[in-house]
Design an enzyme around this catalytic site. Structure first.
Site, PDB file in Angstrom:
ATOM      1  N   LYS A  27       0.819  -1.219   0.000  1.00 14.41           N
ATOM      2  CA  LYS A  27       0.000   0.000   0.000  1.00 14.41           C
ATOM      3  C   LYS A  27       0.850   1.267   0.000  1.00 14.41           C
ATOM      4  O   LYS A  27       0.495   2.253  -0.656  1.00 14.41           O
ATOM      5  CB  LYS A  27      -0.973   0.009   1.173  1.00 14.41           C
ATOM      6  CG  LYS A  27      -0.356   0.159   2.538  1.00 14.41           C
ATOM      7  CD  LYS A  27      -1.422   0.216   3.620  1.00 14.41           C
ATOM      8  CE  LYS A  27      -0.806   0.308   4.997  1.00 14.41           C
ATOM      9  NZ  LYS A  27      -0.034   1.547   5.205  1.00 14.41           N
ATOM     10  N   THR A  28       1.974   1.275   0.721  1.00 15.11           N
ATOM     11  CA  THR A  28       2.820   2.478   0.748  1.00 15.11           C
ATOM     12  C   THR A  28       3.381   2.749  -0.644  1.00 15.11           C
ATOM     13  O   THR A  28       3.460   3.903  -1.087  1.00 15.11           O
ATOM     14  CB  THR A  28       3.966   2.312   1.761  1.00 15.11           C
ATOM     15  OG1 THR A  28       3.405   2.001   3.048  1.00 15.11           O
ATOM     16  CG2 THR A  28       4.783   3.586   1.872  1.00 15.11           C
ATOM     17  N   ASP A 214      -3.785   7.401   4.701  1.00 13.87           N
ATOM     18  CA  ASP A 214      -3.281   6.042   4.901  1.00 13.87           C
ATOM     19  C   ASP A 214      -3.930   5.441   6.149  1.00 13.87           C
ATOM     20  O   ASP A 214      -4.316   6.181   7.070  1.00 13.87           O
ATOM     21  CB  ASP A 214      -1.754   6.103   5.063  1.00 13.87           C
ATOM     22  CG  ASP A 214      -1.121   4.727   5.106  1.00 13.87           C
ATOM     23  OD1 ASP A 214      -1.734   3.755   4.613  1.00 13.87           O
ATOM     24  OD2 ASP A 214       0.006   4.618   5.636  1.00 13.87           O
ATOM     25  N   GLU A 215      -4.052   4.125   6.192  1.00 16.53           N
ATOM     26  CA  GLU A 215      -4.615   3.408   7.352  1.00 16.53           C
ATOM     27  C   GLU A 215      -5.987   3.982   7.727  1.00 16.53           C
ATOM     28  O   GLU A 215      -6.293   4.231   8.896  1.00 16.53           O
ATOM     29  CB  GLU A 215      -3.666   3.492   8.557  1.00 16.53           C
ATOM     30  CG  GLU A 215      -2.260   2.950   8.306  1.00 16.53           C
ATOM     31  CD  GLU A 215      -2.200   1.429   8.278  1.00 16.53           C
ATOM     32  OE1 GLU A 215      -3.267   0.779   8.291  1.00 16.53           O
ATOM     33  OE2 GLU A 215      -1.095   0.885   8.242  1.00 16.53           O
ATOM     34  N   GLN A 245      -8.014  -5.133   9.141  1.00 16.76           N
ATOM     35  CA  GLN A 245      -6.960  -4.812  10.108  1.00 16.76           C
ATOM     36  C   GLN A 245      -7.357  -3.660  11.031  1.00 16.76           C
ATOM     37  O   GLN A 245      -6.492  -2.991  11.605  1.00 16.76           O
ATOM     38  CB  GLN A 245      -5.647  -4.485   9.382  1.00 16.76           C
ATOM     39  CG  GLN A 245      -5.071  -5.653   8.609  1.00 16.76           C
ATOM     40  CD  GLN A 245      -3.700  -5.352   8.049  1.00 16.76           C
ATOM     41  OE1 GLN A 245      -2.686  -5.308   8.773  1.00 16.76           O
ATOM     42  NE2 GLN A 245      -3.629  -5.128   6.748  1.00 16.76           N
ATOM     43  N   ARG A 615       1.678 -11.327  10.163  1.00 11.89           N
ATOM     44  CA  ARG A 615       3.009 -10.769  10.447  1.00 11.89           C
ATOM     45  C   ARG A 615       4.104 -11.739   9.998  1.00 11.89           C
ATOM     46  O   ARG A 615       5.251 -11.347   9.826  1.00 11.89           O
ATOM     47  CB  ARG A 615       3.194 -10.489  11.944  1.00 11.89           C
ATOM     48  CG  ARG A 615       2.259  -9.498  12.609  1.00 11.89           C
ATOM     49  CD  ARG A 615       2.118  -8.215  11.853  1.00 11.89           C
ATOM     50  NE  ARG A 615       0.959  -8.250  10.981  1.00 11.89           N
ATOM     51  CZ  ARG A 615       0.741  -7.394   9.989  1.00 11.89           C
ATOM     52  NH1 ARG A 615       1.619  -6.462   9.737  1.00 11.89           N
ATOM     53  NH2 ARG A 615      -0.331  -7.481   9.235  1.00 11.89           N
TER      54      ARG A 615
END
Length: 660
Positions: A27-28, A214-215, A245, A615
């Site tokens: 995503k970044t 973002d997020e 998330q 993770r």
């Protein structure tokens, strides 16, 4: 190279865009490439782009990647946290809300002291107060929702609701009198500014025509309102996030913000570049049991995969020993370093047995046996929380804003200058009863208008006031780091440390911290000049950035390059990844957590498990204990219900003593 869906997200530049970015889907990369595409291919000015996120680390990463793509022009784009952006706005515009631009930023502990003082006055109680945690929670909730003083708490509720509302109103008035704002209220104040002054809002709308967040699944009501206000004129709003998330409901995040986002276009990023197919299939199988979500399915091009190991140990001590044995095995057979492995748990209280097992384990290092596997728990006493740093920061706050009562109270007798507690109590009572700022009371004493019956203490106050006024001139005109060095010598702080601290080693440690504080000012100036913002260098700006860095939610370790096993909660692990992960204590009552289920629901607990699973890059182990110690006695447990949601064909169920 971008995959087809990443490219679609990058090239959709007009209107409201929702990018559903699954774990490990890049995503970044999409965000920075979209900004670069706007600038290079659509003629957008870098200054017209605003990117908002939640941590300084994430904002810095975006800036770094964007500069690598388009060079120095990237520095003209505004990429920051919500709170940093609101601080920038308020530094320029807060006079419209009745503050001066030299306002102080109060952190949580500053706020607790003010609230404690106000509560005593409201309750007419001088002794120890009962826990104010519920009251603090109510005030934080009001800030998260961006409520005004009048709407802080619903009418006709409990006594505590009424008390909290009255306290909220008094707190805002007190902070205005101190020319201070709290960290939590930065966004609320920015919203109030924009809603009460449409011309100011329009100025920022015209500047920032392209807004990216973002997020987005972690936004609260106030952040949602801020984004909608800024985007309402041009509607070029791109939000990136993953509803699967969303794990911060307990601190005000509302998953409905992303689920109900009114999008012109939706792009799903489902290709994962992190984990093996079996790990992704397990994550997909778990999260599909949530009803309130967008349908997504993570997948990977990677062919190599392996089963997820699961074991159920007799006791929590046995579980810890079994996990450590597997750490050793992975190091020996797979060549992993300690820092490649992480132990994740639902609650910090679960770390103790693993810490003990790590400390007691012997292993071979460079051909010799050593005891104790190195490990690091995310957390610990941060630099800015050390007493000597808090002293210096309080001095800097008082120099920048003498109305900052909390700062004045901390340093008025540091180092000791003969101002007794009784004298201080007398002048603070006068300050509160007459509603006169403490600094004004101190100035009156310095001018000889009153001594409060103590000439010696009044003389010390006179010296203190003169010291701060001299420092104000010095810090306004000279290099900040050099000014702080001068000030430390002026108050003879090194001597104060030597007199207060007995241990020579601790004296050295504290003095090194003092020197590091000077270094931080020098680094701040250097970074501001390097980014072309030299004109904005000021003591107030430095203090604001320091408080923001301390308060912004971060999971970054200070020693991530050290070779140590990582121990952390599922919440702390979000945004991180490791070659090997051990998810421990997977028992009903722990995950899902009994109390949290009542507060945020079963679906958020399942999302937390999903975050933990994703993770892991290559090796994933799930463990639990059939009996766990509580209050000194063993209690039987049941496996987490979430484990039953993973298909059996993905699992390798083993005895806790069998591994390899």
């Amino acid at each position: 190279m971008l995959n087809p869906n990443q490219e679609k997200a990058v090239k959709t530049v007009q209107g409201r865009l929702l990018v559903l970015a699954g774990a490990g889907s890049g995503k970044t990369k999409v965000i920075v490439h979209r900004i670069a595409h706007l600038i290079q291919n659509h003629g957008a000015s870098p200054q017209s782009i605003l990117g908002l996120t939640f941590t300084n680390k994430a904002a810095a990463e975006m800036r770094h990647r964007l500069e690598a793509l388009i060079g120095p022009a990237s520095r003209l784009a505004t990429l920051s946290t919500f709170h940093s952006f609101c601080m920038q706005v308020l530094r320029k515009e807060i006079t419209h809300l009745g503050y001066t631009r030299e306002f102080s930023l109060y952190d949580e502990k500053d706020l607790q002291r003010v609230i404690g003082q106000l509560a005593r006055e409201m309750l007419n109680h001088d002794g120890e107060l009962p826990s104010l945690a519920p009251t603090m929670a109510a005030l934080t909730d009001a800030s998260n929702k961006g409520l005004s003083d009048e709407d802080a708490v619903k009418e006709n509720q409990t006594w505590h609701d009424t008390f909290s509302k009255d306290l909220y109103v008094r707190l805002q008035a007190t902070l205005r009198a101190y020319n201070a704002v709290s960290f939590d209220s930065l966004i609320t104040l920015a919203i109030r500014l924009f809603e009460k002054h449409p011309a100011i809002l329009e100025r920022y709308q015209d500047r920032f025509r392209y807004l990216m967040i973002d997020e987005y699944q972690d936004t609260n009501q106030a952040q949602f309102r801020l984004a909608e206000l800024l985007a309402s004129k041009y509607q070029n709003l791109c939000v990136v996030g993953d509803d699967d998330q969303s794990i911060y409901g307990w601190r005000g995040a509302e998953v409905k913000n992303i689920l109900q986002f009114k999008a012109d276009n939706i792009v799903k990023l489902e290709q994962n570049y992190r984990s093996t197919p079996s790990i992704l299939e397990a994550a997909n199988a778990v999260i599909r049991n949530n009803k309130n979500r967008y349908e997504k399915k993570l997948w990977s091009d990677e062919k190599k995969t392996g089963l997820i190991e699961v074991f159920n140990a007799p006791t929590d001590q046995d579980e810890a020993q079994a996990v450590i044995a597997r750490l050793l095995k992975l190091k020996e057979t797979e060549g992993l370093k300690w820092r490649d492995m992480a132990i994740l748990y639902r609650s910090n209280a679960l770390s103790r047995s693993f810490e003990m097992a790590l400390l007691q384990t012997s292993w071979q290092k460079e051909g010799r046996w050593v005891q104790g596997i190195p490990y690091e728990i995310f957390g610990g006493l941060e630099f800015s929380e050390r007493s000597e740093i808090k002293d210096l920061l309080a001095y800097l706050r008082a120099i920048a804003n003498p109305s900052d009562q909390e700062a004045l109270l901390r340093i008025i007798n540091v180092p000791r200058r003969g101002i007794s507690d009784a004298f201080l109590d007398a002048i603070t009572q006068q300050n509160r009863s007459s509603n006169v700022p403490l600094w004004k009371v101190l100035e009156e004493i310095a001018q000889g208008k009153t001594t409060y019956g103590n000439a010696r203490a009044a003389g010390a106050v006179r010296s203190f006031v003169e010291l701060l006024k001299t420092a104000q001139v010095r810090f306004s005109n000279d290099n900040l780091a050099e000014s702080l060095t001068w000030f430390i010598e002026k108050i003879d702080y090194k001597k104060a440390i030597q007199e207060e601290v007995k241990s020579e080693k601790m004296r050295e440690f504290k003095w090194e911290n003092v020197q590091e504080c000077v270094n931080s000012l020098a680094q701040y100036q250097e970074e501001m000049e390097k980014t072309g913002a030299g004109d904005e260098i000021s003591l107030q700006h430095f203090i604001s950035n320091t408080t923001l860095a301390r308060q912004t939610i971060q999971t970054q370790s200070k020693h991530t390059n050290e070779d140590k096993v990582h121990l952390m909660t599922f919440h702390s692990a979000k945004g991180l990844e490791f070659p090997a992960c051990f998810l421990v204590g997977l028992e009903d009552g722990i995950l899902p957590h009994e109390k949290s289920m009542m507060q945020t629901g079963l679906e958020e607990e399942r999302r937390l498990f999903y975050v933990g699973i994703t993770r892991a890059r290559k090796f994933l182990t799930l463990s639990m204990a059939r009996s766990r110690m509580k209050m000194g006695k063993p209690h039987p447990t049941n496996p987490s219900r979430f484990l039953l949601e993973i298909p059996k064909e993905l699992l390798k169920i083993v005895d806790h003593k069998v591994f390899g």
